[in-house]
Write an enzyme that holds these catalytic residues in place. Sequence first.
Site, PDB file in Angstrom:
ATOM      1  N   LYS A 130       0.853  -1.189   0.000  1.00 46.34           N
ATOM      2  CA  LYS A 130       0.000   0.000   0.000  1.00 46.34           C
ATOM      3  C   LYS A 130       0.885   1.233   0.000  1.00 46.34           C
ATOM      4  O   LYS A 130       1.710   1.418   0.892  1.00 46.34           O
ATOM      5  CB  LYS A 130      -0.909   0.010   1.228  1.00 46.34           C
ATOM      6  N   ASP A 142      -2.048  10.166  -6.398  1.00 48.20           N
ATOM      7  CA  ASP A 142      -0.702   9.797  -6.836  1.00 48.20           C
ATOM      8  C   ASP A 142      -0.334   8.357  -6.505  1.00 48.20           C
ATOM      9  O   ASP A 142       0.740   7.883  -6.882  1.00 48.20           O
ATOM     10  CB  ASP A 142       0.341  10.748  -6.244  1.00 48.20           C
ATOM     11  N   ASP A 276     -16.759  -1.186  -0.763  1.00 50.68           N
ATOM     12  CA  ASP A 276     -15.442  -1.573  -1.274  1.00 50.68           C
ATOM     13  C   ASP A 276     -14.443  -1.789  -0.149  1.00 50.68           C
ATOM     14  O   ASP A 276     -13.310  -2.229  -0.406  1.00 50.68           O
ATOM     15  CB  ASP A 276     -14.912  -0.529  -2.261  1.00 50.68           C
TER      16      ASP A 276
END
Length: 363
Positions: A130, A142, A276
């Site tokens: 991550k 980004d 999600d």
Amino acid sequence: MPGSTSLDRLRFASRFTDALPADPVAANQRRQVEGACYSRVAPAPAGRPHLLAHSAEVAELLGIDADAVADPRFAEVFAGNLLLAGMDPYAACYGGHQFGNWAGQLGDGRAIALGELTDVDGRPQTLQLKGAGPTPYSRTADGLAVLRSSLREFLCSEAMAHLGVPTTRALCLVGTGDLVMRDMLYDGHPAMEPGAVVCRVAPSFVRFGNFQLAAARGDIATLRRLFDFVVAEHFPELAGAPAPAAALFAEVVRLTADLVVEWLRVGFVHGVLNTDNMSILGLTIDYGPYGWLDDYDPDWTPNTTDAATRRYRFGRQPHVGHWNLVQLANALHPLVDDAEPFQAAVDGYVSQFDDGWRRMTAA
């Protein structure tokens, strides 16, 4: 090989990418990805990777010994600069409801899975970075992460595991040596912060939203392949069930009810319970603006962006779990002829949660 260590003996598998349809477009550009469960993407190079912390317990689970952790290349690997044998990096494609509204395609915007290692118990574990750079799902972001948020995820996932709460784990925290601009207080004053990557570990990072996106697009072929993969990999005992989709859903209902009970037991508030961010395995996943209660306040939320409606406040988490399960049922519905078992499972969520709550408070 000369100079090799136990790091070189790690052998990654690529079950997810081998079994499921890939994005046919190789370019790492923000876009809608159709007919695929993932996009292959290389992590962005980090300027000066250095190991900040690691979980010896998770390393042992994965068969990673102290020599491998001490290898200077360990930080290079888990910053994304160096790939080991069998790694096939990818970002998953999924959608979801955010704060109750359908958001369409979301996907792994700053998470890149490296592949799977078989742990010491013989169970595949996916390792995911991550903060390792942009993907086709990064939208306007980004794809990077700062040390502040990465440290929170590293510490919380390991703390939750030791509190007995189902959760993803964290292998290590690596500083990138790069600076990342963030507006920490969301007040229009961004500043540079040290960048970092956390390596998350779980048997699966499949979410409710993986099923939702395929269903919303009417892509039943992809929905079926994803369902078959999840059953084969994680619920093989359901493969012979008369109605396997209904059986899978009933199991996810049970796992989710148990998970929410555990959150309430320790006073945990997830903060962003979008679909999600709901694990198909009933794990706590995606540690963002989470928090714990100090004084008991069922209306408290740590998420400042949820301050107006407090949709995801502490006391509402059981209700949100139920609502999210209804969305998963809707996504799986195209795979069945009879919706009645889904309705029965949804209706059973309340009693399963209540039973778990009573057991917890009586313990």
